[in-house]
Write a protein that holds these residues in place. Structure first.
Motif, PDB file in Angstrom:
ATOM      1  N   GLY A 105       0.978  -0.899   0.159  1.00  0.00           N
ATOM      2  CA  GLY A 105       0.093  -0.224  -0.209  1.00  0.00           C
ATOM      3  C   GLY A 105       0.885   1.183  -0.203  1.00  0.00           C
ATOM      4  O   GLY A 105       0.451   2.451  -0.405  1.00  0.00           O
ATOM      5  N   VAL A 106       2.420   0.998   0.438  1.00  0.00           N
ATOM      6  CA  VAL A 106       2.705   2.195   0.919  1.00  0.00           C
ATOM      7  C   VAL A 106       3.508   2.676  -0.418  1.00  0.00           C
ATOM      8  O   VAL A 106       3.810   3.570  -0.499  1.00  0.00           O
ATOM      9  CB  VAL A 106       3.871   2.424   2.307  1.00  0.00           C
ATOM     10  N   PHE A 107       3.885   1.764  -1.315  1.00  0.00           N
ATOM     11  CA  PHE A 107       4.549   1.372  -2.403  1.00  0.00           C
ATOM     12  C   PHE A 107       3.290   2.277  -3.425  1.00  0.00           C
ATOM     13  O   PHE A 107       3.942   2.843  -4.328  1.00  0.00           O
ATOM     14  CB  PHE A 107       5.253  -0.277  -2.285  1.00  0.00           C
ATOM     15  N   GLY A 108       2.359   1.848  -3.470  1.00  0.00           N
ATOM     16  CA  GLY A 108       1.643   2.182  -4.115  1.00  0.00           C
ATOM     17  C   GLY A 108       1.292   3.571  -3.839  1.00  0.00           C
ATOM     18  O   GLY A 108       1.065   4.402  -5.416  1.00  0.00           O
ATOM     19  N   LEU A 109       1.028   3.729  -3.082  1.00  0.00           N
ATOM     20  CA  LEU A 109       0.631   5.559  -2.390  1.00  0.00           C
ATOM     21  C   LEU A 109       2.110   6.324  -3.165  1.00  0.00           C
ATOM     22  O   LEU A 109       1.858   7.326  -3.311  1.00  0.00           O
ATOM     23  CB  LEU A 109       0.297   5.272  -1.266  1.00  0.00           C
ATOM     24  N   LEU A 110       3.086   5.672  -3.529  1.00  0.00           N
ATOM     25  CA  LEU A 110       3.970   6.511  -3.241  1.00  0.00           C
ATOM     26  C   LEU A 110       4.228   6.754  -5.034  1.00  0.00           C
ATOM     27  O   LEU A 110       4.306   7.453  -5.736  1.00  0.00           O
ATOM     28  CB  LEU A 110       5.431   6.329  -2.847  1.00  0.00           C
ATOM     29  N   LEU A 111       4.876   5.647  -5.373  1.00  0.00           N
ATOM     30  CA  LEU A 111       4.022   5.984  -7.062  1.00  0.00           C
ATOM     31  C   LEU A 111       2.848   6.888  -7.447  1.00  0.00           C
ATOM     32  O   LEU A 111       3.294   7.001  -8.737  1.00  0.00           O
ATOM     33  CB  LEU A 111       4.108   4.595  -6.993  1.00  0.00           C
ATOM     34  N   SER A 112       2.190   6.751  -6.520  1.00  0.00           N
ATOM     35  CA  SER A 112       0.669   7.047  -7.337  1.00  0.00           C
ATOM     36  C   SER A 112       1.365   8.736  -6.963  1.00  0.00           C
ATOM     37  O   SER A 112       0.256   9.673  -8.083  1.00  0.00           O
ATOM     38  CB  SER A 112      -0.381   6.862  -6.757  1.00  0.00           C
ATOM     39  N   VAL A 113       2.249   9.150  -6.522  1.00  0.00           N
ATOM     40  CA  VAL A 113       2.214  10.854  -6.494  1.00  0.00           C
ATOM     41  C   VAL A 113       3.195  10.926  -7.804  1.00  0.00           C
ATOM     42  O   VAL A 113       3.481  12.603  -7.922  1.00  0.00           O
ATOM     43  CB  VAL A 113       2.240  11.282  -5.280  1.00  0.00           C
ATOM     44  N   ILE A 114       3.766  10.297  -7.968  1.00  0.00           N
ATOM     45  CA  ILE A 114       4.892  10.349  -9.171  1.00  0.00           C
ATOM     46  C   ILE A 114       3.994  10.478 -10.542  1.00  0.00           C
ATOM     47  O   ILE A 114       3.853   9.609 -11.150  1.00  0.00           O
ATOM     48  CB  ILE A 114       5.603   9.440  -9.081  1.00  0.00           C
ATOM     49  N   PRO A 115       4.562  11.161 -11.448  1.00  0.00           N
ATOM     50  CA  PRO A 115       3.777  11.808 -12.385  1.00  0.00           C
ATOM     51  C   PRO A 115       4.139  10.673 -13.635  1.00  0.00           C
ATOM     52  O   PRO A 115       3.045  10.624 -14.776  1.00  0.00           O
ATOM     53  CB  PRO A 115       4.103  13.021 -12.901  1.00  0.00           C
TER      54      PRO A 115
END
Length: 135
Positions: A16-26
């Motif tokens: 979940g944290v990895f997905g959240l971090l990736l979601s903010v990277i354009p």
């Protein structure tokens, strides 16, 4: 059993944290939008379309055949009302419009469209979502 639960919980949190971090990277978001569905459908493989689902396409060809503007949301609401009435006559279970009817049009046609939707009781309209970037 307790140890396995803890491992799965930790794995879920990390994912979940990895997905959240990736979601903010354009770049990651663009990559997911461009490849995500393609990869998903490739992995899933072909599936037969449901026999009880019909998609009515309102595209440029439809617009040309009806001598209308190319954007269905700009079509007279009486056209959409007639479509609903025809689909109801064919016993459609649910009618969904993937069109955002943002602007009022001709008041009489808007009222007709609203009456037909109310009478049908199985019409779903979409709502627009606007993305806002918060610094």
């Amino acid at each position: 059993m307790h140890r396995g639960f803890v491992k799965m919980t930790v794995l879920g949190v990390i994912t979940g944290v990895f997905g959240l971090l990736l979601s903010v990277i354009p770049l990651a978001l663009k990559l997911e939008e461009d490849l995500g569905l393609h990869v998903f459908f490739t992995l899933r493989g072909p599936m037969e379309a449901p026999r009880d689902v019909l998609i009515v396409s309102m595209d440029n060809v439809s617009a040309q055949n009806l001598s209308l503007l190319s954007k269905p949301e700009k079509w007279p609401r009486s056209i959409h009302a007639s479509l609903i009435q025809n689909l109801i006559a064919e016993e459609a279970g649910v009618i969904a419009f993937d069109i955002f009817f943002e602007e009022p049009r001709v008041p009489e046609e808007d009222a007709q469209f609203a009456r037909v939707i109310k009478a049908a009781r199985n019409v779903v309209l979409c709502e627009t979502l606007k993305q806002e970037t918060v610094p």
